[in-house]
Design an enzyme around this catalytic site. Sequence first.
Site, short mmCIF file in Angstrom:
data_model
loop_
_atom_site.label_atom_id
_atom_site.label_comp_id
_atom_site.label_asym_id
_atom_site.label_seq_id
_atom_site.Cartn_x
_atom_site.Cartn_y
_atom_site.Cartn_z
NE ARG A 1 -30.55 39.18 22.97
CZ ARG A 1 -29.44 39.88 22.85
NH1 ARG A 1 -29.49 41.14 22.42
NH2 ARG A 1 -28.26 39.36 23.14
CD GLU B 1 -32.41 36.13 24.20
OE1 GLU B 1 -31.78 35.86 23.17
OE2 GLU B 1 -31.88 36.58 25.23
CB SER C 1 -29.43 33.32 25.39
OG SER C 1 -28.04 33.44 25.16
#
Length: 305
Positions: free
Chosen positions: A177, A297, A227
């Site tokens: 990420r 995130e 998410s």
Amino acid sequence: MDFKSAIKRILPNKAIKYNEPMRFHTTFRIGGPADYFLEPSADELKPLLDACNEYHVPYIVIGNGSNILVGDLGIRGAVICLGKRISDLSVQDAGTRCVIRAQAGAMLSFVAYKALEMGCTGMEFASGIPGSVGGALVMNAGAYGGEMKDILRELTVMDRRGNTFIWRPEDYDGSYRDSAVFRKQVIALEAEFVLPKGDPMSVKAKMDELKEKRIEKQPLEYPSAGSTFKRPPNNFAGKLIMEAGLSGFTVGGACVSQKHCGFVINKGGATAQDVVKLVEEVRRQVKLKSGIVLEPEIKMIGEFK
């Protein structure tokens, strides 16, 4: 000449919106107004950045808005959206592999299905990710064992002064990420992916399997930003949240999904402040119960109350 006059010289009228509600441009369906919402083509992007710099107008670049939370007070300055006007796609059959070039605004799922049409494998993981190519490259998006860095051969980026550079995979430096696109705050313009040929039936079966998993396990029926938290080392955010007794936990219109605790959903009328309060409480409770600090995130942009 002021900024408003300058952008009218650069962009067609249809590509300029004023005081545009960002809830129309995020998958969370949340967000206050942006002073300017601008959708340039590839050729218009550099002069647009030049105008922002010349008139000292702050700007934020977004794609499909699938991994962001925009504050209720909106965004001062300009939102530059790399969308349909910068979404060209080309495919070259190179025998045992295919080469796909996609501009930043192309939807990642569309590129994945184009790869399927060519009988290529390697992009099955991306077929259900609701983001654009540019947005996926910023965060090195991934799912079910695949990531953008695994298929990237070349990337064209633009810095904040409008200079363009060609990056190789080592320049991209993708990790979980994260990528150099995000760290260096450059703009991903166009990517080249190289995929090996595979069995089309097997590729289609894999994509169908992943689609079924998403339908079964993810709250796709509600707006969300995907998410909400990064995966902690050797653990799962959803599992930790569930074990903390927070399944279904609600603040205003924001709710921890009972279908998948790793998702915060907009059950209707959620504000950015609802999401912020919920995220803070989830992090507090999970740390209290497990000692693990969850890292968001989703990217929070704009002005919050």
